[in-house]
Structure formats: structure tokens, C-alpha cells
Motif scaffolding. Structure first.
Motif, PDB file in Angstrom:
ATOM      1  N   MET A   1       9.295  -3.858  -2.540  1.00  0.00           N
ATOM      2  CA  MET A   1       8.323  -2.809  -2.276  1.00  0.00           C
ATOM      3  C   MET A   1       6.952  -3.391  -1.937  1.00  0.00           C
ATOM      4  SD  MET A   1       8.055   0.486  -2.090  1.00  0.00           S
ATOM      5  CE  MET A   1       6.814   1.751  -2.066  1.00  0.00           C
ATOM      6  N   LYS A   2       6.521  -4.392  -2.716  1.00  0.00           N
ATOM      7  CA  LYS A   2       5.236  -5.022  -2.451  1.00  0.00           C
ATOM      8  C   LYS A   2       5.244  -5.705  -1.092  1.00  0.00           C
ATOM      9  CE  LYS A   2       3.692  -5.839  -7.211  1.00  0.00           C
ATOM     10  NZ  LYS A   2       3.293  -6.875  -8.209  1.00  0.00           N
ATOM     11  N   PHE A   5       4.830  -3.202   1.593  1.00  0.00           N
ATOM     12  CA  PHE A   5       3.451  -2.703   1.611  1.00  0.00           C
ATOM     13  C   PHE A   5       2.546  -3.620   2.421  1.00  0.00           C
ATOM     14  CE2 PHE A   5      -0.859  -2.830  -0.122  1.00  0.00           C
ATOM     15  CZ  PHE A   5      -1.228  -1.494  -0.082  1.00  0.00           C
ATOM     16  N   TRP A   6       2.642  -4.928   2.186  1.00  0.00           N
ATOM     17  CA  TRP A   6       1.774  -5.868   2.893  1.00  0.00           C
ATOM     18  C   TRP A   6       2.158  -5.995   4.359  1.00  0.00           C
ATOM     19  CZ3 TRP A   6      -2.497  -6.321   0.644  1.00  0.00           C
ATOM     20  CH2 TRP A   6      -2.600  -6.403  -0.752  1.00  0.00           C
ATOM     21  N   ILE A   7       3.466  -5.882   4.640  1.00  0.00           N
ATOM     22  CA  ILE A   7       3.904  -5.907   6.050  1.00  0.00           C
ATOM     23  C   ILE A   7       3.328  -4.698   6.787  1.00  0.00           C
ATOM     24  CG2 ILE A   7       5.882  -5.671   7.598  1.00  0.00           C
ATOM     25  CD1 ILE A   7       7.491  -7.342   5.602  1.00  0.00           C
ATOM     26  N   ASP A   8       3.387  -3.514   6.142  1.00  0.00           N
ATOM     27  CA  ASP A   8       2.819  -2.314   6.751  1.00  0.00           C
ATOM     28  C   ASP A   8       1.314  -2.456   6.949  1.00  0.00           C
ATOM     29  OD1 ASP A   8       5.112  -0.818   7.110  1.00  0.00           O
ATOM     30  OD2 ASP A   8       5.039   0.078   5.108  1.00  0.00           O
ATOM     31  N   SER A   9       0.642  -3.081   5.998  1.00  0.00           N
ATOM     32  CA  SER A   9      -0.804  -3.268   6.116  1.00  0.00           C
ATOM     33  C   SER A   9      -1.141  -4.140   7.311  1.00  0.00           C
ATOM     34  CB  SER A   9      -1.365  -3.889   4.830  1.00  0.00           C
ATOM     35  OG  SER A   9      -1.204  -3.020   3.733  1.00  0.00           O
ATOM     36  N   VAL A  10      -0.364  -5.205   7.514  1.00  0.00           N
ATOM     37  CA  VAL A  10      -0.589  -6.088   8.661  1.00  0.00           C
ATOM     38  C   VAL A  10      -0.316  -5.348   9.966  1.00  0.00           C
ATOM     39  CG1 VAL A  10       0.219  -8.152   9.860  1.00  0.00           C
ATOM     40  CG2 VAL A  10      -0.124  -8.209   7.382  1.00  0.00           C
ATOM     41  N   LEU A  11       0.825  -4.651  10.022  1.00  0.00           N
ATOM     42  CA  LEU A  11       1.187  -3.935  11.253  1.00  0.00           C
ATOM     43  C   LEU A  11       0.199  -2.808  11.553  1.00  0.00           C
ATOM     44  CD1 LEU A  11       5.076  -3.730  10.859  1.00  0.00           C
ATOM     45  CD2 LEU A  11       3.753  -5.257  12.336  1.00  0.00           C
ATOM     46  N   PHE A 343      -2.653   2.404  -0.016  1.00  0.00           N
ATOM     47  CA  PHE A 343      -2.434   2.706  -1.435  1.00  0.00           C
ATOM     48  C   PHE A 343      -2.739   4.173  -1.719  1.00  0.00           C
ATOM     49  CE2 PHE A 343      -4.085   3.127  -5.755  1.00  0.00           C
ATOM     50  CZ  PHE A 343      -3.045   2.569  -6.494  1.00  0.00           C
ATOM     51  N   ILE A 344      -3.848   4.653  -1.169  1.00  0.00           N
ATOM     52  CA  ILE A 344      -4.232   6.059  -1.370  1.00  0.00           C
ATOM     53  C   ILE A 344      -3.215   6.981  -0.703  1.00  0.00           C
ATOM     54  CG2 ILE A 344      -6.020   7.782  -0.895  1.00  0.00           C
ATOM     55  CD1 ILE A 344      -8.047   5.464  -0.933  1.00  0.00           C
ATOM     56  N   TYR A 345      -2.725   6.606   0.468  1.00  0.00           N
ATOM     57  CA  TYR A 345      -1.764   7.425   1.218  1.00  0.00           C
ATOM     58  C   TYR A 345      -0.487   7.650   0.414  1.00  0.00           C
ATOM     59  CZ  TYR A 345       1.162   8.910   5.150  1.00  0.00           C
ATOM     60  OH  TYR A 345       1.998   9.613   5.983  1.00  0.00           O
TER      61      TYR A 345
END
Length: 425
Positions: A1-2, A5-11, A343-345
Motif C-alpha cells: 500500500m505504501k 502511494f509513493w508511485i501515485d505521488s510520483v506519477l 493523503f487527504i484525498y
């Protein structure tokens, strides 16, 4: 999961910059011409103009530089002005006018030539030129293929320095905002220094050479003031002593005002009451730093500001965008925002719009405050335009990324979309 999350943040960060790229390129086609009046009012504004116009302390006069108005004098009359000034032993005389060829007034030309040859340290302006073929092959303003100088009879005893002040204006009638100048440019393989740099070199070579040692292609002008400003274009007091045409002819000045000083001759209207726009620029000192209406400074006074900056070693340290600093900062800030907003989303979806918009407004306000603070107190110009754009887009772009982009690559989500469409039919 983490990891996801970071992959989505980069993309998502990549997606934000992709939107910025699309917006920039679409705007090049001028499809938003309806908004041109608003754009024209703001495009010449720089946030640091606020510091110049409102936040800096009033400077003390620079008594080393005197600016003299040449108005519409003939060459013979200008020669008379120069002769009067030269007898009071100035250290350097700079003349911001190009003596292009000879006039029908042969005696006037000969008189001016004789007077100029008597000046011990004389600097005349030259003009950097690019022929059309050369300009097509060499984009930008770093290289030139010719130098326009005064006729040899005037320049035989003179140093030359180019007077080009680069702006975004296409013509004399357009808005000409002058924030920076090139200290040195090459014509072919020969290096040429700016008019202000050459004048400063003759006055104090050690200090003047320091600006060349900085090796900046362009230097931000640290404006400190204007000359006589009868119509209040700026809020600054007089920075330089100035003499009008008749002041020189009638010798309405004290000898100590000229002796061992830098004296610059240049056009400042017919007289100081004139509101001419000829050879006049908008500068950051203008009262109206957005939606400017009237230019506030003549070209010769711009040169005086540059000379003063050089001799006082009062430079603006500008972050060089060629080193990618601005882009790196923008990517870092955007990634932090995207991570926080992600994170808020996921955790506080009902609060997403309110929290993200508040964070964006606070961040933009803090960054603008930091830019103005650093410039007004430390003469450090921080360019974070890309960062501001990334912050402004991050919240909405992230919603598009999660709500549209990710779903496009999810088979189940695509099926839901097409199912809804079929039911609607």
C-alpha cells in the motif's frame, strides 16, 4: 500500500507538469486573445517590483555621477556643452548618442570632433547588430555579427561601449520594461563591453572588472533612483544630480559638482518639463508596477543606475535558471504537495477541496512574501514562477489523476463507465 502511494505521488507530479506543459504550448497559439487586456496589464509585472516601488529605503544621492540633458541640440551646440563641462575636469565623460555619419553642417561636425578629441576619458555608445541571416541562424541575444559605431572623426579619441538594453518590446512605441542588461557580448570572436561597464572601467577599473568576473550573461539592474521627476512617475527621490540644457550653457552649477566625476550626456526630453517617450523605459521604480501607463526613466538614467550599481558593488544575486534550480525546487514542492493532497484525498475525502485550497493559498502567499523579503533586504532574486504554477494546479490536477487517469487504466472502472453510458441510452 505504501509503495503504491509513493508511485501515485510520483506519477501525479509528472501529470501536474504535463498539464503545465500543455497549457504553456496551447497559449502559444493565442487562442485566449479575448483575455489580452488583462494579460497585457500583468505580463510586464515582476513580484520584485513591489520591493523596488514600496519596500526599500530611500537611497542617498550618488554624487559621483552627473547626468546632463542634451535635448534637441545640434552637434555644434552639443560641442559647446561638452567643452564647458570638460573645462571643469570630469574624470570620465560618457555620451549616450550615436554620431551616425556626417551632417551638412561641416563646421558643426568639425567643432564637435575637435572638442571630443580634447576629452581625456571619453566613452561613446555603439550598437550591437544582427543581420537577418545571422539572426535566423543564431537565436537569442548572445552573439552578434556587426557593431555600429560613430563616424571615425568623432571616435578617434574615444572608447566604445554598446548601449543595447534588451526588452521584450518590438518597437519604440511598445511597453519597454528594462530590468536587466548584458555586461558583455561578442561580435564575431571579439568581446565588447556595455557602455556603463566601459564608463565604470575608466573611473575604477578594479570595481568594474568584478562585474565581468561574475560571468553572468545578464545582470539584474539594482535600481536605486531617478533624476528630476516633475510628474511623479516614481516615489523615489533624486538619485543623481542632473543638469538641463540651459543649466550647462549658462554654467548654472558649481565646479565641485563636475570635478573628478562621471558625466553622462543623453536625451531627457526637450527639457525637464517635457513628457517625451523617446528613449524612455518602464522600470521597477514605476509607481504602477501592474498596468503601467507612462514610462518613468530615460535610457541615459538607466545607464547611470547600472554604473552606480557597479561602483557600489551593489549587485542582485539572481538564481541562474540554466542550472535548473527553479525546476528542481518546483518538482520538490510539487511532489510534497501531491503527497500531502493524496493523503487527504484517501483519508479525508469530504474535506479535500477545503483543505487543499487553503494550503495552496497559504503556500502561494508565503512564497510571494519570501521572494519580496529576500529581494528587498538581501538583493537576492528568487525565481519560483514554476513552483507557484505547480502549487496552483496540484489540487485540481490530482483529482483528475485519481478520478480519470487512473480509472482509464483500470478494467473494472472502464466497464462501469461504459455500463452507465449504455443505461443512459
Amino acid at each position: 500500500m505504501k509503495k503504491r502511494f509513493w508511485i501515485d505521488s510520483v506519477l501525479a507530479t509528472v501529470f501536474v507538469f504535463s498539464i503545465m506543459w500543455i497549457i504553456f504550448n496551447v497559449s502559444q497559439f493565442k487562442i485566449f486573445d479575448a483575455f489580452d487586456p488583462v494579460g497585457d496589464a500583468l505580463e510586464d509585472m515582476d513580484i520584485t517590483d513591489v520591493a523596488f516601488s514600496n519596500l526599500r529605503e530611500d537611497p542617498v544621492p550618488d554624487t559621483n555621477i552627473v547626468v546632463i540633458n542634451i535635448g534637441y541640440l545640434s552637434r555644434a551646440e552639443l560641442a559647446q556643452e561638452v567643452a564647458i563641462i570638460n573645462q571643469y575636469d570630469p574624470k570620465v565623460i560618457g555620451i549616450d548618442i550615436l554620431f551616425d555619419g556626417l551632417k551638412q553642417d561641416t563646421l558643426g561636425d568639425m567643432f564637435l570632433s575637435t572638442v571630443l578629441s580634447d576629452v581625456d576619458s571619453l566613452v561613446l555608445v555603439s550598437e550591437l547588430l544582427q543581420t537577418p541571416d545571422f539572426a535566423n541562424k543564431n537565436k537569442g541575444d548572445d552573439l552578434f555579427d556587426s557593431l555600429h559605431v560613430s563616424h571615425p572623426i568623432f571616435s578617434q579619441n574615444a572608447h566604445n561601449g554598446f548601449a543595447n538594453l534588451f526588452t521584450d518590446a518590438d518597437s519604440q512605441e511598445d511597453f519597454k520594461t528594462c530590468r536587466s542588461f548584458p555586461p558583455m557580448r561578442k561580435v564575431g570572436k571579439e568581446e565588447n563591453v556595455a557602455f556603463a561597464v566601459k564608463v565604470a572601467q575608466l573611473y575604477d577599473a578594479e570595481k568594474a572588472n568584478k562585474i565581468l568576473e561574475r560571468k553572468n550573461s545578464s545582470e539584474v539592474i539594482n535600481y536605486r533612483g531617478n533624476v528630476v521627476d516633475l510628474y511623479g512617475r516614481t516615489d523615489y527621490p533624486n538619485r543623481f544630480y542632473a543638469l538641463d540644457v540651459n543649466d550647462v550653457i549658462t554654467e548654472n552649477f558649481t565646479p565641485g559638482m563636475i570635478k573628478d566625476k562621471i558625466v553622462l550626456f543623453g536625451y531627457m526630453g526637450r527639457d525637464f518639463d517635457d513628457t517625451s517617450w523617446d528613449d524612455k523605459f518602464f522600470t521597477p521604480l514605476n509607481k504602477k508596477y501592474a498596468g503601467k501607463a507612462n514610462p518613468d526613466m530615460y535610457g541615459v538614467v538607466v545607464h547611470a543606475n547600472i554604473i552606480s550599481m557597479i561602483l557600489n558593488e551593489d549587485y542582485v544575486n539572481d538564481v541562474n535558471d540554466k542550472e535548473g534550480f527553479g525546476i528542481l525546487v518546483a518538482v520538490f514542492i510539487c511532489f510534497l504537495n501531491v503527497s500531502l493532497f493524496s493523503f487527504i484525498y484517501h483519508r479525508l475525502p469530504d474535506w479535500y477541496d477545503g483543505i487543499t485550497k487553503t494550503v495552496q493559498l497559504v503556500e502561494i502567499g508565503l512564497i510571494l512574501f519570501l521572494i519580496v523579503l529576500l529581494f528587498s533586504h538581501y538583493s537576492f532574486k528568487l525565481n519560483l514562477v514554476i513552483s507557484l504554477a505547480a502549487i496552483a494546479l496540484a489540487g485540481d490536477a490530482l483529482e483528475i489523476y485519481y478520478g480519470v487517469v487512473k480509472n482509464i487504466f483500470n478494467k473494472e472502472k472502464r466497464r462501469q463507465l461504459f455500463t452507465i453510458k449504455r443505461k443512459a441510452v
